[in-house]
Scaffold this motif. Structure first.
Motif, short mmCIF file in Angstrom:
data_model
loop_
_atom_site.label_atom_id
_atom_site.label_comp_id
_atom_site.label_asym_id
_atom_site.label_seq_id
_atom_site.Cartn_x
_atom_site.Cartn_y
_atom_site.Cartn_z
N PRO A 176 24.72 3.93 -13.88
CA PRO A 176 23.76 4.88 -14.46
C PRO A 176 24.42 5.76 -15.53
N GLY A 177 23.58 6.29 -16.40
CA GLY A 177 24.07 7.15 -17.47
C GLY A 177 23.04 7.30 -18.56
N LEU A 178 23.50 7.76 -19.71
CA LEU A 178 22.60 8.05 -20.82
C LEU A 178 21.83 6.81 -21.27
N LEU A 179 22.52 5.70 -21.50
CA LEU A 179 21.84 4.52 -22.02
C LEU A 179 20.86 3.90 -21.01
N PRO A 180 21.23 3.77 -19.73
CA PRO A 180 20.23 3.29 -18.77
C PRO A 180 19.02 4.20 -18.67
N ASP A 181 19.24 5.52 -18.72
CA ASP A 181 18.10 6.44 -18.69
C ASP A 181 17.21 6.23 -19.92
N ARG A 182 17.85 5.98 -21.05
CA ARG A 182 17.08 5.72 -22.28
C ARG A 182 16.24 4.45 -22.13
N ILE A 183 16.81 3.43 -21.50
CA ILE A 183 16.09 2.18 -21.29
C ILE A 183 14.88 2.41 -20.37
N LEU A 198 44.11 -3.61 -10.69
CA LEU A 198 43.91 -2.38 -11.45
C LEU A 198 42.59 -2.48 -12.19
N LEU A 199 41.57 -1.87 -11.62
CA LEU A 199 40.23 -1.91 -12.22
C LEU A 199 40.15 -0.85 -13.31
N ILE A 200 39.77 -1.27 -14.51
CA ILE A 200 39.68 -0.34 -15.64
C ILE A 200 38.22 -0.21 -16.05
N ALA A 201 37.65 0.96 -15.81
CA ALA A 201 36.26 1.24 -16.15
C ALA A 201 36.21 2.12 -17.40
N HIS A 202 35.05 2.15 -18.04
CA HIS A 202 34.93 2.93 -19.27
C HIS A 202 34.96 4.42 -18.99
N GLY A 203 34.19 4.87 -18.01
CA GLY A 203 34.09 6.30 -17.73
C GLY A 203 32.89 6.92 -18.42
N SER A 204 32.41 8.04 -17.86
CA SER A 204 31.23 8.72 -18.40
C SER A 204 31.23 10.16 -17.92
N ARG A 205 30.57 11.03 -18.69
CA ARG A 205 30.39 12.41 -18.25
C ARG A 205 29.37 12.50 -17.11
N ASP A 206 28.56 11.47 -16.97
CA ASP A 206 27.55 11.43 -15.92
C ASP A 206 28.24 11.11 -14.59
N ARG A 226 27.19 10.00 -11.91
CA ARG A 226 26.71 8.78 -11.26
C ARG A 226 27.56 7.57 -11.62
N HIS A 227 28.19 7.62 -12.80
CA HIS A 227 29.02 6.50 -13.25
C HIS A 227 30.20 6.29 -12.31
N ALA A 228 31.00 7.34 -12.10
CA ALA A 228 32.18 7.22 -11.24
C ALA A 228 31.78 6.91 -9.81
N ALA A 229 30.67 7.48 -9.34
CA ALA A 229 30.22 7.19 -7.98
C ALA A 229 29.87 5.71 -7.81
N THR A 230 29.26 5.13 -8.84
CA THR A 230 28.92 3.71 -8.79
C THR A 230 30.17 2.85 -8.81
N VAL A 231 31.13 3.21 -9.65
CA VAL A 231 32.38 2.45 -9.70
C VAL A 231 33.08 2.49 -8.35
N ASP A 258 37.95 6.80 -20.52
CA ASP A 258 37.52 8.07 -21.12
C ASP A 258 36.68 8.85 -20.12
N HIS A 259 36.60 10.15 -20.33
CA HIS A 259 35.70 11.07 -19.63
C HIS A 259 36.07 11.33 -18.17
N CYS A 260 36.50 10.31 -17.43
CA CYS A 260 36.77 10.45 -16.00
C CYS A 260 38.28 10.38 -15.72
N ALA A 261 38.66 10.87 -14.58
CA ALA A 261 40.03 10.73 -14.10
C ALA A 261 40.00 9.86 -12.83
N PRO A 262 41.13 9.16 -12.60
CA PRO A 262 42.40 9.19 -13.34
C PRO A 262 42.37 8.24 -14.54
N ARG A 263 43.20 8.55 -15.53
CA ARG A 263 43.36 7.68 -16.69
C ARG A 263 44.45 6.63 -16.41
N ILE A 264 44.57 5.67 -17.31
CA ILE A 264 45.48 4.56 -17.10
C ILE A 264 46.93 5.01 -16.88
#
Length: 266
Positions: free
Chosen positions: A214-221, A24-32, A34-39, A61-67
């Motif tokens: 990918p997401g907000l923080l990587p883009d900021r970097i 059961l892989l648990i990822a953080h999730g993002s509104r971006d 690209r995050h779910a596609a990468t996971v 958070d942000h993505c489905a499905p949740r736990i």
């Protein structure tokens, strides 16, 4: 580079793995998106490496499905939860255990991904893909690297990244490795780039995002690295063979540490 040891994921199963609990892989999730596609791309690598293993993905958070949704779909089958997190900050210590409890999922929880030499290999891979000749000892010896993480309000989590940076410099022959944070916690990428420019022997500066997707923080970097005059910036860790191997390693350790496979309670 050391990719020969890691580029091919093992297809043989550890003792007792056949028919073992689901991952059961648990990822953080993002509104971006690209995050779910990468996971999902990373999950595909895990499934390719171990075809008999059932792998399910849930997001905090942000993505489905949740736990709770994924727990319900597993319908009581044994599973091991593996956090797709680099360090033991708040999400690992509090959010994921609380979410599992709320879903009535009493199951083994694997360790976070970091620290691990496999992460250093993945970072090397991304720098090579960005154009750095990692096969040349002279190039490594003339390169300063910024290891750019999200940054945390937890000093221990930031210290762990600094320890990883020191290990990366020591074992891979970089001229210097500085850490930087994409969040409000200093130091930031321009500070680290400037520090490397002042370091004797540094002829080029590379920025390596220590982030999973990918997401907000990587883009900021990336934006900050360009503005600060870095010579090149690598992609995020993303879907690499090294991360897939590391996820399976964390799963196996947690599975084998549990005397009997734990079934989901929900």
């Amino acid at each position: 580079m050391n990719h020969g040891r890691l580029s091919a994921l093992p297809r043989t199963l550890p003792a007792g793995a056949a028919g073992g609990p689901a991952l059961l892989l648990i990822a953080h999730g993002s509104r971006d998106p690209r995050h779910a596609a990468t996971v999902e791309a990373l999950v595909d690598l895990v499934r390719s490496a171990r075809p008999s293993l059932e792998v399910a993905t849930a997001y905090l958070d942000h993505c489905a499905p949740r736990i709770p949704q994924v727990v319900g779909r597993l319908d009581g089958r044994a599973a091991v939860a593996v956090p797709l997190l680099l360090g033991r900050a708040f999400h690992a210590r509090s959010d994921i255990p609380a979410a599992l409890r709320a879903a009535a999922a009493d199951l083994p929880l694997a360790d976070v991904l970091g620290p691990s030499p496999l992460l250093l290999d993945a970072l090397d891979r991304r720098l090579a893909e960005a154009g750095l000749d990692l096969g040349s000892a002279a190039v490594r010896a003339g390169t300063g690297v910024v290891l750019a993480s999200a940054g945390s309000s937890d000093p221990a989590a930031n210290a762990a990244v600094r320890e990883l940076a020191a290990r990366w410099q020591r074992t891979r022959g970089w001229a210097a490795v500085e850490t930087a944070h994409a969040s409000a916690v200093p130091p930031h990428v321009p500070d680290a780039v400037a520090a490397l420019r002042r370091t004797a022997g540094v002829r080029r500066v590379a920025v390596a995002p220590y982030l999973l997707a990918p997401g907000l923080l990587p883009d900021r970097i990336t934006t900050a690295a360009t503005a600060a005059g870095a010579d090149l910036t690598a992609a995020v860790l993303g879907a690499t063979p090294e991360l897939a191997a590391l996820l399976l390693h964390r799963y196996d350790r947690a599975r084998l540490a549990t005397p009997a496979a734990t079934a989901l309670s929900a």
